[in-house]
Motif scaffolding. Structure first.
Motif, PDB file in Angstrom:
ATOM      1  N   VAL A   1      -7.087  82.325 -13.758  1.00 46.58           N
ATOM      2  CA  VAL A   1      -7.776  81.087 -14.183  1.00 46.58           C
ATOM      3  C   VAL A   1      -7.586  80.877 -15.689  1.00 46.58           C
ATOM      4  CG1 VAL A   1      -9.968  79.820 -14.199  1.00 46.58           C
ATOM      5  CG2 VAL A   1      -9.469  81.394 -12.322  1.00 46.58           C
ATOM      6  N   PHE A   2      -7.902  81.906 -16.484  1.00 47.08           N
ATOM      7  CA  PHE A   2      -7.735  81.804 -17.939  1.00 47.08           C
ATOM      8  C   PHE A   2      -7.008  83.025 -18.495  1.00 47.08           C
ATOM      9  CE2 PHE A   2     -11.533  79.007 -17.444  1.00 47.08           C
ATOM     10  CZ  PHE A   2     -10.907  77.836 -17.870  1.00 47.08           C
ATOM     11  N   PRO A   3      -5.691  83.114 -18.244  1.00 52.30           N
ATOM     12  CA  PRO A   3      -4.947  84.258 -18.802  1.00 52.30           C
ATOM     13  C   PRO A   3      -4.955  84.242 -20.330  1.00 52.30           C
ATOM     14  CG  PRO A   3      -3.469  82.764 -17.578  1.00 52.30           C
ATOM     15  CD  PRO A   3      -4.844  82.218 -17.438  1.00 52.30           C
ATOM     16  N   GLN A   4      -5.288  83.074 -20.903  1.00 57.40           N
ATOM     17  CA  GLN A   4      -5.321  82.953 -22.374  1.00 57.40           C
ATOM     18  C   GLN A   4      -6.718  83.217 -22.957  1.00 57.40           C
ATOM     19  OE1 GLN A   4      -5.722  80.557 -20.255  1.00 57.40           O
ATOM     20  NE2 GLN A   4      -6.460  78.634 -21.104  1.00 57.40           N
ATOM     21  N   ALA A   5      -7.678  83.638 -22.107  1.00 59.70           N
ATOM     22  CA  ALA A   5      -9.058  83.867 -22.590  1.00 59.70           C
ATOM     23  C   ALA A   5      -9.056  84.830 -23.780  1.00 59.70           C
ATOM     24  CB  ALA A   5      -9.917  84.432 -21.462  1.00 59.70           C
ATOM     25  N   GLU A   6      -9.872  84.512 -24.781  1.00 61.42           N
ATOM     26  CA  GLU A   6      -9.920  85.349 -25.990  1.00 61.42           C
ATOM     27  C   GLU A   6     -10.598  86.693 -25.724  1.00 61.42           C
ATOM     28  OE1 GLU A   6     -10.753  82.156 -25.870  1.00 61.42           O
ATOM     29  OE2 GLU A   6      -9.907  81.092 -27.599  1.00 61.42           O
ATOM     30  N   LEU A   7     -11.545  86.713 -24.758  1.00 61.82           N
ATOM     31  CA  LEU A   7     -12.199  87.984 -24.425  1.00 61.82           C
ATOM     32  C   LEU A   7     -12.207  88.167 -22.917  1.00 61.82           C
ATOM     33  CD1 LEU A   7     -13.851  90.534 -24.981  1.00 61.82           C
ATOM     34  CD2 LEU A   7     -15.897  89.122 -25.138  1.00 61.82           C
ATOM     35  N   LYS A   8     -11.660  89.300 -22.469  1.00 66.43           N
ATOM     36  CA  LYS A   8     -11.658  89.634 -21.038  1.00 66.43           C
ATOM     37  C   LYS A   8     -12.391  90.950 -20.850  1.00 66.43           C
ATOM     38  CE  LYS A   8      -7.124  87.549 -20.519  1.00 66.43           C
ATOM     39  NZ  LYS A   8      -5.719  87.755 -20.154  1.00 66.43           N
TER      40      LYS A   8
ATOM     41  N   TYR B   1     -22.204  92.768 -26.568  1.00 66.11           N
ATOM     42  CA  TYR B   1     -22.472  91.834 -27.683  1.00 66.11           C
ATOM     43  C   TYR B   1     -21.601  92.190 -28.896  1.00 66.11           C
ATOM     44  CZ  TYR B   1     -26.788  90.441 -25.213  1.00 66.11           C
ATOM     45  OH  TYR B   1     -27.695  89.998 -24.291  1.00 66.11           O
ATOM     46  N   ARG B   2     -21.447  93.501 -29.138  1.00 64.44           N
ATOM     47  CA  ARG B   2     -20.635  93.928 -30.296  1.00 64.44           C
ATOM     48  C   ARG B   2     -19.188  93.480 -30.125  1.00 64.44           C
ATOM     49  NH1 ARG B   2     -23.791  98.554 -30.504  1.00 64.44           N
ATOM     50  NH2 ARG B   2     -22.443  99.667 -29.046  1.00 64.44           N
ATOM     51  N   ILE B   3     -18.666  93.655 -28.899  1.00 69.04           N
ATOM     52  CA  ILE B   3     -17.266  93.266 -28.644  1.00 69.04           C
ATOM     53  C   ILE B   3     -17.127  91.747 -28.803  1.00 69.04           C
ATOM     54  CG2 ILE B   3     -15.398  93.256 -26.933  1.00 69.04           C
ATOM     55  CD1 ILE B   3     -16.819  95.631 -25.573  1.00 69.04           C
ATOM     56  N   PHE B   4     -18.104  91.017 -28.272  1.00 68.84           N
ATOM     57  CA  PHE B   4     -18.072  89.551 -28.342  1.00 68.84           C
ATOM     58  C   PHE B   4     -18.089  89.080 -29.805  1.00 68.84           C
ATOM     59  CE2 PHE B   4     -20.508  85.625 -28.829  1.00 68.84           C
ATOM     60  CZ  PHE B   4     -19.723  84.734 -28.093  1.00 68.84           C
ATOM     61  N   ASP B   5     -19.019  89.623 -30.589  1.00 67.63           N
ATOM     62  CA  ASP B   5     -19.142  89.202 -32.006  1.00 67.63           C
ATOM     63  C   ASP B   5     -17.833  89.455 -32.746  1.00 67.63           C
ATOM     64  OD1 ASP B   5     -21.727  88.386 -31.654  1.00 67.63           O
ATOM     65  OD2 ASP B   5     -22.624  90.264 -32.355  1.00 67.63           O
ATOM     66  N   GLU B   6     -17.226  90.572 -32.443  1.00 71.36           N
ATOM     67  CA  GLU B   6     -15.962  90.936 -33.076  1.00 71.36           C
ATOM     68  C   GLU B   6     -14.881  89.905 -32.757  1.00 71.36           C
ATOM     69  OE1 GLU B   6     -14.145  93.009 -35.631  1.00 71.36           O
ATOM     70  OE2 GLU B   6     -16.215  93.543 -35.125  1.00 71.36           O
ATOM     71  N   ARG B   7     -14.817  89.499 -31.476  1.00 74.77           N
ATOM     72  CA  ARG B   7     -13.767  88.553 -31.033  1.00 74.77           C
ATOM     73  C   ARG B   7     -13.950  87.146 -31.599  1.00 74.77           C
ATOM     74  NH1 ARG B   7     -10.499  90.686 -26.739  1.00 74.77           N
ATOM     75  NH2 ARG B   7     -10.650  92.841 -27.411  1.00 74.77           N
ATOM     76  N   CYS B   8     -15.200  86.810 -31.914  1.00 77.81           N
ATOM     77  CA  CYS B   8     -15.476  85.441 -32.385  1.00 77.81           C
ATOM     78  C   CYS B   8     -15.154  85.269 -33.856  1.00 77.81           C
ATOM     79  CB  CYS B   8     -16.933  85.075 -32.158  1.00 77.81           C
ATOM     80  SG  CYS B   8     -17.286  84.827 -30.444  1.00 77.81           S
ATOM     81  N   LYS B   9     -14.938  86.372 -34.541  1.00 77.52           N
ATOM     82  CA  LYS B   9     -14.705  86.267 -36.004  1.00 77.52           C
ATOM     83  C   LYS B   9     -13.404  85.553 -36.297  1.00 77.52           C
ATOM     84  CE  LYS B   9     -17.285  90.225 -37.635  1.00 77.52           C
ATOM     85  NZ  LYS B   9     -17.176  91.672 -37.726  1.00 77.52           N
TER      86      LYS B   9
END
Ligand code: DC
Length: 225
Positions: free
Chosen positions: A137-144, A217-225
């Motif tokens: 569906v989203f192979p380009q997703a920023e976080l998997k 949450y830590r992984i998510f915050d890291e990816r959003c930077k």
């Protein structure tokens, strides 16, 4: 901060939807439960009397009459709707779960739902969970994220959920069901469940919910930077 796409995949009863919902709330994103969409198609197939005919073409024939959407509730949660009817409760039975895993092997059903899922998430700012989100569906997703837990731990969780819903499950049946579903999900020809190469694996067999969420949450915050 940028609005990313978060793809969460994993085995059934891994706590995917609870984790996805909590992460969506933390991020202020929309949450889409794609399993609910497969379940709603299965429920419609049961209602229309074509589920157990053994013919994929019968299921394909009802897709044009299967309108699936999500209705946001006053408390912020989402209920899946089938042709405008709230079926959130009706899709959560063992029978519908099993039927969903059977119709999910039909390529036409997957194409029908994947197109809708891509449409729902294309703007970003979304947490979507399922089996093929990070791969198809989203192979380009920023976080998997790829969630896993032992079959016994998952059967135990599923058993408790069914009891809470007033069903009377037999533990051995629930475990057999978890194993059957795993087999079908990972062995079907069309978009089998598999871990995307760039997915972060989270095995939550021995983690508390809180430990797991803090980790995510830590992984998510890291990816959003
Ligand atoms: O996550 P769930 O148990 O509600 O999903 C129900 C069934 O739908 C499950 O057996 C696998 C299938 N499914 C799928 O094939 N692809 C998805 N993206 C989501 C669910």
């Amino acid at each position: 901060m940028k609005q990313i796409i978060v793809a969460i995949d994993g085995y059934s009863s891994c706590g995917k939807s609870t984790i996805a919902k909590q992460l969506a709330q933390y991020a202020g994103y929309r949450y889409i439960d794609t399993g609910a969409m497969y379940r709603a198609v299965a429920l419609n197939a049961i209602r229309k009397g074509v589920m157990y005919s053994g013919k994929a073409t019968d299921i394909e024939g009802i897709l044009d009459f299967t309108h699936i959407d999500f209705a946001i509730q006053p408390d912020g949660t989402q209920h899946v709707t089938l042709n405008g009817e709230d079926v959130e409760k009706q899709i959560r039975t063992l029978e519908v779960g099993n039927a969903a895993s059977q119709i999910a092997v039909i390529p036409e059903v997957r194409r029908f739902l994947v197109a809708q899922q891509q449409q729902m998430g294309k703007q970003g700012g979304i947490v979507m969970d399922g089996r093929d989100i990070g791969t198809v569906v989203f192979p380009q997703a920023e976080l998997k994220l790829f969630l896993t837990a032992s079959p016994e731990v998952r059967a135990e969780r599923r058993y408790k959920e069914l009891i809470e819903k007033g069903e009377q499950p037999v533990m051995a049946d629930v475990l057999a069901d978890v194993n059957d579903r795993d087999y079908r999900d990972t062995h079907r020809d069309e978009s089998p469940l598999r871990q995307a190469e760039d997915a972060v694996v989270v095995d939550n067999s021995c983690m508390t919910r809180e430990e797991q969420m803090q980790h995510i949450y830590r992984i998510f915050d890291e990816r959003c930077k």
